[in-house]
Design a protein around this motif. Structure first.
Motif, PDB file in Angstrom:
ATOM      1  N   ILE B  59       0.861  -1.188   0.000  1.00  0.00           N
ATOM      2  CA  ILE B  59       0.000   0.000   0.000  1.00  0.00           C
ATOM      3  C   ILE B  59       0.890   1.228   0.000  1.00  0.00           C
ATOM      4  CG2 ILE B  59      -1.870   1.199   1.137  1.00  0.00           C
ATOM      5  CD1 ILE B  59      -2.544  -1.326   2.589  1.00  0.00           C
ATOM      6  N   PRO B  60       0.867   1.960  -1.050  1.00  0.00           N
ATOM      7  CA  PRO B  60       1.683   3.175  -1.107  1.00  0.00           C
ATOM      8  C   PRO B  60       0.946   4.350  -0.491  1.00  0.00           C
ATOM      9  CG  PRO B  60       0.631   2.793  -3.212  1.00  0.00           C
ATOM     10  CD  PRO B  60       0.149   1.721  -2.287  1.00  0.00           C
ATOM     11  N   TYR B  61       1.695   5.425  -0.346  1.00  0.00           N
ATOM     12  CA  TYR B  61       1.126   6.681   0.155  1.00  0.00           C
ATOM     13  C   TYR B  61       0.537   6.550   1.537  1.00  0.00           C
ATOM     14  CZ  TYR B  61       1.359   7.342  -4.849  1.00  0.00           C
ATOM     15  OH  TYR B  61       1.778   7.363  -6.138  1.00  0.00           O
ATOM     16  N   VAL B  62       1.086   5.651   2.321  1.00  0.00           N
ATOM     17  CA  VAL B  62       0.642   5.546   3.711  1.00  0.00           C
ATOM     18  C   VAL B  62       1.559   6.426   4.530  1.00  0.00           C
ATOM     19  CG1 VAL B  62       0.434   4.023   5.690  1.00  0.00           C
ATOM     20  CG2 VAL B  62      -0.159   3.195   3.416  1.00  0.00           C
ATOM     21  N   THR B  63       1.000   7.252   5.353  1.00  0.00           N
ATOM     22  CA  THR B  63       1.819   8.130   6.180  1.00  0.00           C
ATOM     23  C   THR B  63       2.200   7.409   7.461  1.00  0.00           C
ATOM     24  OG1 THR B  63       0.644  10.030   5.343  1.00  0.00           O
ATOM     25  CG2 THR B  63       1.887  10.343   7.364  1.00  0.00           C
ATOM     26  N   VAL B  64       3.476   7.350   7.697  1.00  0.00           N
ATOM     27  CA  VAL B  64       3.964   6.731   8.921  1.00  0.00           C
ATOM     28  C   VAL B  64       4.627   7.813   9.734  1.00  0.00           C
ATOM     29  CG1 VAL B  64       5.445   4.966   9.917  1.00  0.00           C
ATOM     30  CG2 VAL B  64       4.375   4.568   7.691  1.00  0.00           C
ATOM     31  N   SER B  73       7.266   9.534   7.519  1.00  0.00           N
ATOM     32  CA  SER B  73       7.640   9.105   6.170  1.00  0.00           C
ATOM     33  C   SER B  73       6.378   8.630   5.473  1.00  0.00           C
ATOM     34  CB  SER B  73       8.659   7.969   6.286  1.00  0.00           C
ATOM     35  OG  SER B  73       8.970   7.463   5.019  1.00  0.00           O
ATOM     36  N   VAL B  74       6.461   8.542   4.186  1.00  0.00           N
ATOM     37  CA  VAL B  74       5.306   8.058   3.428  1.00  0.00           C
ATOM     38  C   VAL B  74       5.750   6.833   2.658  1.00  0.00           C
ATOM     39  CG1 VAL B  74       3.682   8.627   1.599  1.00  0.00           C
ATOM     40  CG2 VAL B  74       4.339  10.364   3.249  1.00  0.00           C
ATOM     41  N   THR B  75       4.971   5.825   2.642  1.00  0.00           N
ATOM     42  CA  THR B  75       5.414   4.605   1.955  1.00  0.00           C
ATOM     43  C   THR B  75       5.436   4.823   0.463  1.00  0.00           C
ATOM     44  OG1 THR B  75       3.147   3.780   1.840  1.00  0.00           O
ATOM     45  CG2 THR B  75       4.475   3.041   3.702  1.00  0.00           C
ATOM     46  N   ARG B 107      -7.010   4.558  -4.190  1.00  0.00           N
ATOM     47  CA  ARG B 107      -6.250   3.330  -4.117  1.00  0.00           C
ATOM     48  C   ARG B 107      -6.853   2.404  -3.095  1.00  0.00           C
ATOM     49  NH1 ARG B 107      -1.605   1.347  -6.741  1.00  0.00           N
ATOM     50  NH2 ARG B 107      -1.236   2.850  -8.341  1.00  0.00           N
ATOM     51  N   HIS B 108      -7.243   3.004  -1.978  1.00  0.00           N
ATOM     52  CA  HIS B 108      -7.710   2.170  -0.885  1.00  0.00           C
ATOM     53  C   HIS B 108      -9.080   1.606  -1.125  1.00  0.00           C
ATOM     54  CE1 HIS B 108      -4.136   3.043   1.152  1.00  0.00           C
ATOM     55  NE2 HIS B 108      -4.335   4.313   1.094  1.00  0.00           N
ATOM     56  N   HIS B 109      -9.800   2.149  -2.080  1.00  0.00           N
ATOM     57  CA  HIS B 109     -11.109   1.581  -2.389  1.00  0.00           C
ATOM     58  C   HIS B 109     -10.982   0.114  -2.718  1.00  0.00           C
ATOM     59  CE1 HIS B 109     -13.539   5.392  -3.422  1.00  0.00           C
ATOM     60  NE2 HIS B 109     -12.925   5.482  -2.279  1.00  0.00           N
ATOM     61  N   ASP B 110      -9.900  -0.221  -3.379  1.00  0.00           N
ATOM     62  CA  ASP B 110      -9.766  -1.622  -3.780  1.00  0.00           C
ATOM     63  C   ASP B 110      -9.590  -2.547  -2.604  1.00  0.00           C
ATOM     64  OD1 ASP B 110      -9.924  -0.820  -6.321  1.00  0.00           O
ATOM     65  OD2 ASP B 110      -7.775  -0.876  -6.692  1.00  0.00           O
ATOM     66  N   HIS B 111      -9.083  -2.026  -1.531  1.00  0.00           N
ATOM     67  CA  HIS B 111      -8.741  -2.918  -0.435  1.00  0.00           C
ATOM     68  C   HIS B 111      -9.702  -2.835   0.735  1.00  0.00           C
ATOM     69  CE1 HIS B 111      -5.208  -3.556  -2.692  1.00  0.00           C
ATOM     70  NE2 HIS B 111      -4.816  -2.327  -2.578  1.00  0.00           N
ATOM     71  N   GLY B 112     -10.731  -2.065   0.589  1.00  0.00           N
ATOM     72  CA  GLY B 112     -11.630  -1.972   1.746  1.00  0.00           C
ATOM     73  C   GLY B 112     -11.252  -0.790   2.605  1.00  0.00           C
ATOM     74  N   LYS B 113     -12.163  -0.340   3.385  1.00  0.00           N
ATOM     75  CA  LYS B 113     -11.959   0.887   4.107  1.00  0.00           C
ATOM     76  C   LYS B 113     -10.825   0.791   5.105  1.00  0.00           C
ATOM     77  CE  LYS B 113     -13.789   4.315   6.980  1.00  0.00           C
ATOM     78  NZ  LYS B 113     -14.724   4.708   7.966  1.00  0.00           N
TER      79      LYS B 113
END
Lengths: 205, 822
Positions: B59-64, B73-75, B107-113
């Motif tokens: 999952i990209p664009y995840v803020t850590v 950082s952002v993935t 992007r996250h729509h594909d994986h569920g909320k």
């Protein structure tokens, strides 16, 4: 996309159909079958037959008409034996909740290795057996006429000889013990489970 | 909304351990091992990869972000992130997955909320990290006090019953009829007052009496969650005390071939077991299969053999899963076959034998050890088939359909004439259809709406030679529920409502074989409200007030005569006539009676807080139950077996108030301890008398010590657990059977309840364990009751006849194989 939609539709239909079929198949309004109730005893009859005169019978009955229900056990008769007589005691045991009734004595005889009758009575009421019976002590004198396959006594037939003394309002107790895997040459009245215990009034006159 | 956190602890080895759970909040902290003296000159780096747990896609664009520190950082597209320059060896990472940009959100729509994060850590010059994700709580249950047991917690003894596995949790006890029949108690309630869900389905078994346990194979369970509040709205009727949810293998996708094979031996009972589970997850589908075989012979107490206490169990389960974009399909099948022996010396059908058995210090029948299972015993076969379709039609919503079918066959054998015939021979079919709609967030409200259709069919098989103990019946229940929750700042509010409508059709036989029939319906509304408040970063308070209900079970309604050593009459089998006398000569129709379903109101509060190295949980609850069903003595009647005490089943109102307390402390890096305490006060307030068989006070402490590695052993943990259970001071008065039989104690319909024997004295137990890992093998050695204490458990029906088990050594070895991953 269309294929996926179709797949979705079909899956739902299949499941719905399964659902209907499954619920449809399980409908039944049957009642349980009637059973020959073998566990319950409602009637016990003691029959003392005079060895010298087969027509001279003394019977004593006990009845618990509703089996395990709250109606109390009733001793319907007193045992009144004659003096100086020899009797053979046989026992009838039945379940009369349903009709026809069930002969439980037959079941007991079939499982003789797991049952034994024990008796106790007013001290010295009989000349034979002497004493007060073998409920308190299994080695006390008792005259059994029948044996099980292992050579241990059963008690559906026992012998009793009265003396010349009168007795009024004595007691005569008969106890059937169910002793699966427990019955032996030395087992006694407190081994196993009591299938019935009846305390009759005993008169000898 | 989208905040996730993972909790981590470091280990002394360099292999990476991966845990996959759907998570709502993740806290990540890094604790390096080799701490140098000058801590302030050392900088720490943490890195990882964020993946979707269901599909393993990055999952990209995840803020850590690192908490309280200005570092984040952002993935990247590969899901990886690195954050360096940290001063603190311990950090909390907050990982947010929701959108700072539309493209990210999409992007996250594909994986569920809620992207389920699977974190795989690449270690750079630091000790490695174990990531343990906090599991997401089921919708509508966040305000309920709950505890989850994972597979590894159950691994040391997969032969134990569900109740035994759960009795480690505070507030949970176990009622038993010997070592093989054990049912869980939650806050003093058990039997039909606890709902047991296996694989999402209410476990359809003969759930009546205290000697029927659910036929659930613990070795196939991956998670067991205990809800200690009334979870009735979400799960259905019978959840007065709480609910136990047993989850099987989750069938994760993209998982290379894995398996576990275990075997074990226990000295008490010469018992052995073997279990195996294998599985594989491909990109679009996955499967698992597993089974267990257990054989245990007669157990022994410190002084004598407990004749006829062995068991034999075989179980098999399997499942497959298929996924196509946002449509998922799962199917499960499980089969459990059990033959459970009950203590031979517990048979006492007449006053004489009851007196003898209870007055004897030792069981009256003691024979040498044997594996043979004789009467009295229970033979069960339980099959469960389940299919599930879920459709995530939007990013934050899902529609799920569950269809379940269960077949339960039970035969019970007793010491009787014609002992080869069962005294109980029943077949129970259960069908379950559930449609659940987890709707999209609507004005910040999250929730789930569900519908359920539940049917059960019970039939007696002929040929027992005895009147059927419970009648044939059909049950049909329609239910609908709605559970919503809303989060406002630090508070989460939950509320739920459920409507149940249950119809029953009964056909039975009286002892004279006359037929009786009845039809009746009950409707009920169940509701709950709850609150979760995050008092601070370290403390949470949750409170839940809920109602629940249950209809009286068939045994409570139709019992007639002896079952075990008690003679009782069910609610519809007795009446008082015009003269005020008790009569049992006919069956009452439900409509002519004033029987009502039990209704419970439970208010449970839980406060958890973390302070330095300590973690506290305090739970306080109170429960009021209307129409509480119990049995009480009414008379001693002359029967053909002699005088016998007789009981009737009656309804009253009960009040239960209790508390559980847990304190965990990390004494050092390697040593941690956990203190547990639970107490319950209860009373039948309508009759102002005690309730029987309520759990007494229990205090236990578990000390865990991680030992250094030796030779090939990479991980080693020593465990010491002393516990004390006190005598039950709230037990009813004692009336010895002798006094009843000889008439020195009179019993009438107004009499207070009594017990045949004083409650046993308090007892102290010490359990010791050692678990270790060498390569792919995990092994454990446990000594239960290491002091060989002689004791009786108040909650075990066999306490009238025999002591509990003496010392037991359990050896278990597991071989866990995972194919090398990408």
């Amino acid at each position: 996309m269309k294929k996926v939609n179709e797949l979705k539709m079909y899956s739902f239909y299949v499941l719905m159909a399964m659902g209907v079929i499954l619920t449809g198949c399980s409908e039944d309004d049957e009642a349980p079958e009637p059973e020959n109730e073998e566990e319950v005893i409602t009637d016990v009859k003691l029959i003392f037959t005079n060895d010298a005169d087969a027509a001279d019978l003394v019977t004593a009955r006990a009845q618990d008409p509703d089996g395990v229900g709250v109606q109390e056990l009733e001793l319907l008769d007193e045992i009144t034996l004659g003096i100086d007589k020899s009797y053979t005691l046989t026992i009838e045991i039945e379940n009369n909740l349903d009709s026809p009734g069930e002969d439980v004595a037959e079941e007991i005889e079939e499982e003789d290795k797991e049952h034994q009758f024990f008796f106790s009575f007013s001290a010295d009421a009989f000349t034979n057996p002497a004493g007060n019976g073998n409920i308190d002590n299994s080695s006390d004198p008792m005259k059994y006429n029948d044996m099980d396959g292992n050579g241990n006594p059963l008690g559906l037939s026992t012998s009793w000889t009265t003396g010349s003394n009168n007795l009024a309002d004595g007691t005569f107790t008969i106890r059937l013990q169910h002793q699966p895997d427990v019955k032996s040459a030395t087992s006694g009245a407190s081994d196993g489970d009591t299938d019935f215990e009846l305390k009759f009034v005993l008169n000898i006159q | 909304m989208g905040n996730l956190s993972i909790q981590t602890k470091s280990k002394s080895l360099r292999t990476v351990v991966k845990f996959i759970y759907p998570i709502s909040v993740l806290l990540l902290s890094v604790i390096p091992l080799d701490l140098q003296a000058q801590m302030d000159t050392i900088r720490y780096t943490v890195s990882g990869k964020v993946l979707d747990v269901e599909t393993n896609d990055p999952i990209p664009y995840v803020t850590v972000k690192v908490k309280d520190v200005d570092a984040f950082s952002v993935t990247g597209l590969n899901g990886e992130f690195v954050i360096g320059g940290l001063y603190n060896p311990q950090n909390t990472l907050i990982i947010s997955c929701f959108g700072y940009s539309d493209s990210t959100y999409e992007r996250h729509h594909d994986h569920g909320k809620r992207p389920h994060i699977y974190l795989k850590e690449r270690v750079l010059e630091l000790g490695e990290v174990i990531i343990m994700a906090g599991q997401k709580k089921k919708e509508g249950t966040q305000s309920l006090s709950q505890k989850r047991l994972k597979r590894k917690d159950l691994a040391s003894n997969p032969t134990q019953s569900l109740a035994a596995a759960l009795s480690e949790v505070d507030g949970i006890n176990m009622a038993s009829a010997g070592s093989n029949v054990q049912i869980p108690i939650i806050h003093g309630l058990y039997g039909n007052r606890i709902l047991i869900l296996n694989n999402g389905l209410k476990h359809g078994f003969q759930n009546w009496g205290t000697d029927h346990a659910p036929e659930i194979d613990i070795s196939a369970a991956h998670n067991i969650t205990v809800y200690k509040g009334t979870a009735g709205v979400r799960f259905g009727p019978e959840a007065l005390g709480g609910a136990i949810v047993v989850d099987p293998n989750p069938l994760y996708l993209n998982k290379p071939f894995y398996g576990t094979a275990s075997s074990g031996f226990q000295t008490n009972g010469n018992g052995a077991f073997t279990t195996i589970e294998v599985g594989r997850g491909y990109r679009k589908w996955s499967y698992f299969a597993g089974g267990i075989f257990t054989k245990i012979g007669d157990r022994y107490s410190p002084d004598y053999s407990l004749t006829n206490s062995g068991k034999e169990e075989k179980a098999f389960s399997g499942g497959i899963r298929y996924r196509h974009e946002n449509l998922g399909f799962k199917a499960h099948y499980s089969f459990v076959d059990q033959n459970l022996a009950l203590l031979r010396s517990s048979i006492a059908e007449s006053g004489n034998s009851l007196i003898r058995a209870i007055n004897s210090d030792e069981p009256i029948i003691v024979r040498p050890f044997s594996y043979a299972i004789n009467e009295p015993n229970q033979l069960m076969q339980h099959q469960l088939g389940k299919a599930e379709i879920n459709w995530s039609y939007s990013s934050d919503a899902m529609l799920t359909l569950h269809v379940g079918l269960q077949l339960n066959k039970r035969q019970e054998f007793d010491v009787r004439r014609n002992a080869e015939k069962p005294i109980i021979d029943l077949e129970l079919n259960t069908h379950d259809f559930q449609l659940e709609w987890k709707h999209s967030d609507w004005k910040k409200l999250e929730g789930i709406i569900g519908f359920q259709l539940f049917t059960q069919n019970n039939d007696n098989n002929p040929g027992t030679g005895t009147t059927p103990f419970i009648p044939n019946y059909n049950t049909l229940r329609y239910s609908g529920f709605i559970m919503e929750s809303i989060r406002k700042g630090k508070h989460t509010y939950e509320a739920g409502l459920r409507i149940d409508s249950e119809y029953n059709n009964v056909r039975g036989r009286e002892t004279n074989q006359e037929l009786f029939t009845d039809e009746y319906s009950f409707n009920n509304i169940t509701s709950s409200v709850g609150l979760v408040r995050e008092i601070s970063n370290n403390s949470t308070f949750r409170s839940n007030l809920g109602t629940s209900w249950r209809t009286p079970n068939m045994a409570e309604l139709y019992s007639f005569g002896q079952h075990g050593f008690k003679t009782s009459f069910g609610l519809l089998r007795y009446y008082t006539n015009a003269g005020g006398e008790l009569r049992t000569d006919r069956v009452i129709q439900m409509d002519d009676s004033n029987i009502s379903p039990e209704k419970g109101y439970k208010w449970i509060n839980e406060w958890t807080t973390t302070k330095l190295k300590s973690f506290f949980t305090v739970t306080g609850y109170t429960q009021y139950i209307e129409n509480y069903i119990f049995d009480r003595p009414v008379a001693v009647i002359g029967t053909i077996r002699g005088p016998m005490p007789v009981f009737i089943i009656d309804q009253a109102n009960a009040l239960l108030i209790g508390a559980d307390f847990t304190w965990k402390k990390n004494w050092s890096d390697k040593v941690n301890g956990r203190l547990g305490l639970s107490y319950l006060w209860s009373r039948n307030i309508k009759k102002n008398e005690p309730l029987i068989n309520q759990p007494p006070l229990n205090i236990n402490y578990q000390l865990t010590c991680n030992l250094p590695d030796i030779w090939k052993i990479e991980f080693s943990q020593f465990k010491l657990k002393p516990s004390y259970t006190s005598r039950q001071y709230q037990a009813p008065r004692t009336v010895a059977p002798d006094a009843l039989i000889d008439g020195s104690v009179i019993v009438t319909t107004q009499s207070e309840i009594f017990d045949f024997r004083d409650p046993p004295n308090g007892y102290f137990l010490l359990d010791i364990g050692w678990a270790f890992k060498a390569g792919d093998f995990h092994a454990s050695i446990e000594i239960k009751n290491s002091l060989n204490s002689r004791y009786r458990d108040y909650l075990n029906e066999m306490r009238y006849f025999a002591d509990e088990l003496g010392r037991n050594f359990l050896f278990t070895i597991n071989y866990i194989f995972n194919s090398k991953s990408d």
